[in-house]
Design a protein around this motif. Sequence first.
Motif, PDB file in Angstrom:
ATOM      1  N   TYR A  79      -3.343  58.203  -0.066  1.00 38.62           N
ATOM      2  CA  TYR A  79      -2.808  58.946  -1.208  1.00 38.62           C
ATOM      3  C   TYR A  79      -3.172  60.428  -1.108  1.00 38.62           C
ATOM      4  CZ  TYR A  79      -0.921  55.192  -4.115  1.00 38.62           C
ATOM      5  OH  TYR A  79      -0.133  54.183  -4.621  1.00 38.62           O
ATOM      6  N   CYS A  80      -4.368  60.716  -0.627  1.00 35.27           N
ATOM      7  CA  CYS A  80      -4.764  62.113  -0.454  1.00 35.27           C
ATOM      8  C   CYS A  80      -3.878  62.804   0.565  1.00 35.27           C
ATOM      9  CB  CYS A  80      -6.233  62.169  -0.029  1.00 35.27           C
ATOM     10  SG  CYS A  80      -6.893  63.833   0.155  1.00 35.27           S
ATOM     11  N   HIS A 138     -14.276  63.712   2.467  1.00 37.64           N
ATOM     12  CA  HIS A 138     -15.095  62.690   1.804  1.00 37.64           C
ATOM     13  C   HIS A 138     -14.462  61.309   1.932  1.00 37.64           C
ATOM     14  CE1 HIS A 138     -17.473  60.693  -1.293  1.00 37.64           C
ATOM     15  NE2 HIS A 138     -16.348  60.353  -1.887  1.00 37.64           N
ATOM     16  N   LEU A 139     -13.161  61.217   1.706  1.00 34.85           N
ATOM     17  CA  LEU A 139     -12.482  59.918   1.796  1.00 34.85           C
ATOM     18  C   LEU A 139     -12.445  59.409   3.230  1.00 34.85           C
ATOM     19  CD1 LEU A 139      -9.516  60.556  -0.669  1.00 34.85           C
ATOM     20  CD2 LEU A 139     -11.610  59.268  -1.102  1.00 34.85           C
ATOM     21  N   MET A 151      -5.345  57.924  -7.038  1.00 30.09           N
ATOM     22  CA  MET A 151      -6.287  58.028  -5.935  1.00 30.09           C
ATOM     23  C   MET A 151      -7.727  57.849  -6.429  1.00 30.09           C
ATOM     24  SD  MET A 151      -6.941  61.335  -3.521  1.00 30.09           S
ATOM     25  CE  MET A 151      -7.453  62.219  -4.999  1.00 30.09           C
ATOM     26  N   ASN A 152      -8.050  58.439  -7.557  1.00 28.02           N
ATOM     27  CA  ASN A 152      -9.401  58.275  -8.110  1.00 28.02           C
ATOM     28  C   ASN A 152      -9.690  56.822  -8.476  1.00 28.02           C
ATOM     29  OD1 ASN A 152     -10.272  60.900  -7.869  1.00 28.02           O
ATOM     30  ND2 ASN A 152      -9.617  61.513  -9.910  1.00 28.02           N
ATOM     31  N   PHE A 153      -8.721  56.155  -9.072  1.00 28.49           N
ATOM     32  CA  PHE A 153      -8.918  54.748  -9.422  1.00 28.49           C
ATOM     33  C   PHE A 153      -9.118  53.893  -8.169  1.00 28.49           C
ATOM     34  CE2 PHE A 153      -6.762  55.735 -13.576  1.00 28.49           C
ATOM     35  CZ  PHE A 153      -7.826  55.366 -14.380  1.00 28.49           C
ATOM     36  N   LEU A 154      -8.367  54.195  -7.112  1.00 30.40           N
ATOM     37  CA  LEU A 154      -8.505  53.422  -5.882  1.00 30.40           C
ATOM     38  C   LEU A 154      -9.876  53.629  -5.251  1.00 30.40           C
ATOM     39  CD1 LEU A 154      -4.966  54.034  -4.355  1.00 30.40           C
ATOM     40  CD2 LEU A 154      -5.849  51.896  -5.283  1.00 30.40           C
ATOM     41  N   GLU A 155     -10.383  54.859  -5.293  1.00 32.80           N
ATOM     42  CA  GLU A 155     -11.714  55.108  -4.733  1.00 32.80           C
ATOM     43  C   GLU A 155     -12.786  54.369  -5.521  1.00 32.80           C
ATOM     44  OE1 GLU A 155     -14.701  58.849  -3.708  1.00 32.80           O
ATOM     45  OE2 GLU A 155     -12.854  59.163  -4.853  1.00 32.80           O
ATOM     46  N   LYS A 156     -12.694  54.377  -6.840  1.00 29.43           N
ATOM     47  CA  LYS A 156     -13.671  53.663  -7.657  1.00 29.43           C
ATOM     48  C   LYS A 156     -13.524  52.151  -7.524  1.00 29.43           C
ATOM     49  CE  LYS A 156     -13.869  57.354 -11.101  1.00 29.43           C
ATOM     50  NZ  LYS A 156     -13.584  57.746 -12.514  1.00 29.43           N
ATOM     51  N   ARG A 157     -12.342  51.715  -7.192  1.00 25.18           N
ATOM     52  CA  ARG A 157     -12.103  50.283  -7.022  1.00 25.18           C
ATOM     53  C   ARG A 157     -12.648  49.768  -5.692  1.00 25.18           C
ATOM     54  NH1 ARG A 157      -6.012  47.633  -7.260  1.00 25.18           N
ATOM     55  NH2 ARG A 157      -6.639  45.435  -7.369  1.00 25.18           N
ATOM     56  N   ASP A 210     -11.925  51.742 -21.127  1.00 26.81           N
ATOM     57  CA  ASP A 210     -10.950  50.684 -20.863  1.00 26.81           C
ATOM     58  C   ASP A 210     -10.258  51.024 -19.537  1.00 26.81           C
ATOM     59  OD1 ASP A 210      -9.196  48.615 -20.910  1.00 26.81           O
ATOM     60  OD2 ASP A 210      -8.249  49.118 -22.824  1.00 26.81           O
ATOM     61  N   GLN A 211     -10.971  50.759 -18.445  1.00 29.59           N
ATOM     62  CA  GLN A 211     -10.490  51.171 -17.129  1.00 29.59           C
ATOM     63  C   GLN A 211      -9.242  50.387 -16.713  1.00 29.59           C
ATOM     64  OE1 GLN A 211     -11.814  53.733 -15.565  1.00 29.59           O
ATOM     65  NE2 GLN A 211     -13.449  53.993 -17.073  1.00 29.59           N
ATOM     66  N   GLU A 212      -9.166  49.134 -17.095  1.00 30.07           N
ATOM     67  CA  GLU A 212      -8.015  48.324 -16.695  1.00 30.07           C
ATOM     68  C   GLU A 212      -6.724  48.852 -17.310  1.00 30.07           C
ATOM     69  OE1 GLU A 212      -6.197  45.390 -14.510  1.00 30.07           O
ATOM     70  OE2 GLU A 212      -8.311  45.971 -14.497  1.00 30.07           O
ATOM     71  N   MET A 213      -6.759  49.164 -18.598  1.00 26.50           N
ATOM     72  CA  MET A 213      -5.575  49.706 -19.254  1.00 26.50           C
ATOM     73  C   MET A 213      -5.249  51.101 -18.722  1.00 26.50           C
ATOM     74  SD  MET A 213      -3.058  49.444 -21.291  1.00 26.50           S
ATOM     75  CE  MET A 213      -3.461  47.892 -22.119  1.00 26.50           C
ATOM     76  N   ALA A 214      -6.263  51.895 -18.450  1.00 28.13           N
ATOM     77  CA  ALA A 214      -6.019  53.238 -17.916  1.00 28.13           C
ATOM     78  C   ALA A 214      -5.322  53.166 -16.569  1.00 28.13           C
ATOM     79  CB  ALA A 214      -7.337  53.996 -17.802  1.00 28.13           C
ATOM     80  N   ARG A 215      -5.762  52.280 -15.694  1.00 30.08           N
ATOM     81  CA  ARG A 215      -5.116  52.139 -14.396  1.00 30.08           C
ATOM     82  C   ARG A 215      -3.705  51.574 -14.534  1.00 30.08           C
ATOM     83  NH1 ARG A 215      -8.786  49.347 -12.171  1.00 30.08           N
ATOM     84  NH2 ARG A 215      -7.863  47.277 -12.329  1.00 30.08           N
ATOM     85  N   ASP A 216      -3.502  50.676 -15.460  1.00 30.37           N
ATOM     86  CA  ASP A 216      -2.170  50.107 -15.661  1.00 30.37           C
ATOM     87  C   ASP A 216      -1.178  51.166 -16.124  1.00 30.37           C
ATOM     88  OD1 ASP A 216      -0.610  47.395 -16.020  1.00 30.37           O
ATOM     89  OD2 ASP A 216      -0.213  48.560 -17.845  1.00 30.37           O
ATOM     90  N   LEU A 217      -1.601  52.075 -16.977  1.00 31.21           N
ATOM     91  CA  LEU A 217      -0.711  53.138 -17.442  1.00 31.21           C
ATOM     92  C   LEU A 217      -0.361  54.099 -16.323  1.00 31.21           C
ATOM     93  CD1 LEU A 217      -2.386  53.863 -20.898  1.00 31.21           C
ATOM     94  CD2 LEU A 217      -0.200  52.707 -20.511  1.00 31.21           C
ATOM     95  N   ILE A 218      -1.312  54.387 -15.431  1.00 31.81           N
ATOM     96  CA  ILE A 218      -1.029  55.268 -14.300  1.00 31.81           C
ATOM     97  C   ILE A 218      -0.022  54.612 -13.354  1.00 31.81           C
ATOM     98  CG2 ILE A 218      -2.031  56.358 -12.265  1.00 31.81           C
ATOM     99  CD1 ILE A 218      -2.670  57.807 -14.818  1.00 31.81           C
ATOM    100  N   GLU A 219      -0.181  53.333 -13.120  1.00 34.09           N
ATOM    101  CA  GLU A 219       0.772  52.633 -12.246  1.00 34.09           C
ATOM    102  C   GLU A 219       2.157  52.599 -12.862  1.00 34.09           C
ATOM    103  OE1 GLU A 219      -0.864  48.820 -11.530  1.00 34.09           O
ATOM    104  OE2 GLU A 219      -2.474  49.555 -10.208  1.00 34.09           O
ATOM    105  N   ARG A 220       2.243  52.466 -14.177  1.00 27.55           N
ATOM    106  CA  ARG A 220       3.564  52.481 -14.822  1.00 27.55           C
ATOM    107  C   ARG A 220       4.217  53.855 -14.703  1.00 27.55           C
ATOM    108  NH1 ARG A 220       4.427  51.369 -21.178  1.00 27.55           N
ATOM    109  NH2 ARG A 220       2.610  50.011 -20.844  1.00 27.55           N
ATOM    110  N   ALA A 221       3.417  54.916 -14.803  1.00 23.28           N
ATOM    111  CA  ALA A 221       3.969  56.261 -14.634  1.00 23.28           C
ATOM    112  C   ALA A 221       4.473  56.473 -13.210  1.00 23.28           C
ATOM    113  CB  ALA A 221       2.908  57.309 -14.988  1.00 23.28           C
ATOM    114  N   LEU A 222       3.724  55.995 -12.216  1.00 22.54           N
ATOM    115  CA  LEU A 222       4.178  56.123 -10.830  1.00 22.54           C
ATOM    116  C   LEU A 222       5.446  55.315 -10.590  1.00 22.54           C
ATOM    117  CD1 LEU A 222       0.829  55.976  -8.820  1.00 22.54           C
ATOM    118  CD2 LEU A 222       2.381  57.911  -9.024  1.00 22.54           C
TER     119      LEU A 222
END
Length: 627
Positions: A361-362, A383-384, A346-352, A296-308
């Motif tokens: 972010y790095c 790499h980025l 940062m990982n979510f942004l790279e995969k996105r 559930d990548q969408e929910m995982a990214r949403d939780l990270i954004e809420r923490a930030l």
Amino acid sequence: MSRRALRRLRGEQRGQEPLGPDALQFVLQEDDDAEEEGPKRGPGSGRSGGTGKEGVQVNNRFELINIEDLEDDSVASVEKSDCTLSGDKGRAQHGNPETKRDGDVIKATPPEQSNASGKLRKKKKKQKNKKNCPGGSSENVLEDIDRILERIEDNSGFSRPGPPPLISRKHVLYVEHRHLNPDTELKRYFGARAVLGEQRPRQRQRVYPKCTWLTTPKSTWPRYSKPGLSMRLLESKKGLSFFAFEHSEEYQQAQHKFLVAVESMEPNNIVVLLQTSPYHVDSLLQLSDACRFQEDQEMARDLIERALYSMECAFHPLFSLTSGTCRLDYRRPENRSFYLALYKQMNFLEKRGCPRTALEYCKLILSLEPDEDPLCMLLLVDHLALRARNYEYLIRLFQEWEAHRNLSQLPNFAFSVPLAYFLLSQQTDLPEHELSSAREKASHLIQQALTMFPGVLMPLLEYCSVRPDTTVANHRFFGPDAEISQPPALSQLVSLYLGRSHFLWKEPATMSWLEENVREVLQAVDAGDPTVEACENRRKVLYQRAPRNIHRHVILSEIKEAVAALPPAKSCQPRKHNCPLLPVIIAKLHHRGGEARGRSGWGSEPQPRLEQTDAGRAGHDGQLPLQ
């Protein structure tokens, strides 16, 4: 009755009136349909109504084409007379008509005409007529004053405050606010309407307490209330400001509940905790991992954004994301959540598909503690930069940090920098001398990298599905012995680099360039170049044991080849494999306090290997302290 109606009654057409002695002297009116009231006017009289617009007399009908020029000339003459003859204002204002002689015909302009035309054109011609007025002598006076001031400045040595000096070159870790927003990068690919089309109406539904740079608050989030997280300024010295997050008593209680939920290996316990504390950072991070394991990548990214968002709302007023002078010590357990949240985002942004935003972010993570680099972002920044096609930045980072950080001793930099030079030489919008210089620099650096790390070539070709020729495959320098004989710590770095960046080498032009330089290295090896033996001795001495920050980076990267190369003590598995949570070792490693500060890179000089007893006393956990 109007003139048009009168002509229709007479059966006449417009322009067919009989010519008489006064036929060419008529009044130009704004509207022929305007009804005439009062007594009949003569050919030289103006309109009797109260409209304030007077007729203009002409001798030839074709002069109507240039009627505006006539009005402009009359206005200019009136204003010029006002400028030059200021003493005659009274006479001009009291209505003495101006006369103009044209052949034998003398026309008298009524006094209202000059006033009306002046009012119409005064605003439009104000600036232009001011320049033509003799009053420009005031400008000459100002010029004289400027010359006097310049003489005084030359004599006294002082200078006037001029334009601000040009901004010096930005720091290599300078972070730009606009690049922290992934929408900025997505707009370049898909357009603003496709990116922000559905977001604008949603943002108007709720008012949030403050504007943030790292994330954009969403209307689906719970209403924000301070969870007890704050930031304190510890000290400021040598132009740097050291900050630390602090937990209130209420937040500490939620933290203890979180640790109990992690030990229980049950994700539902964390969900219950978030119902009472919706902005508890560590619970959001851990539940994000659980959602990611369940795809559930969408929910995982949403939780990270809420923490930030929760952590950014707790920032100190003096804490800046972009200045590069704010520090967060990773040894303090309260600060580690911020590091992890940034890394996961940062990982979510790279995969996105947003490598430029992920690079920003790095740089942000690296700027929080650049000397120690607790998450070893130097293994990822190259790499980025290559993915974002920001080759100039990677080259600049290598040139500025090579002297004191020895970046060429890391396999990722040793191979990525020459690749950046080569890709830069493939661009057609650069001058020819710059392209040739970049190509020569790329060939020189890739030969050094192949000489220092020969065990990279064969795995790289295998990743790219390229079969080498028999000369390279059977040679002792690049053969199977090169990969087997390298130290375990070096094998771990090589596996990490190849598992992440091998696809950057798949282009045919890149492979042809690599093949040319491999043959050059083989010729140097066969010729007995002393550099080959020196590099072999350095590999045996420098890469005995990897620092702790590299272990953290490998665990967070989740690259299978690199995780398999971890020491057994660092790669223990959780007791229950059916739990979708992240392994317990990561949570414990993240929340364990009192960790000693470790080195971030590889050293240029070999250091004596510490014994286990001395390492325990020194706090290095048996690792080699490298610069």
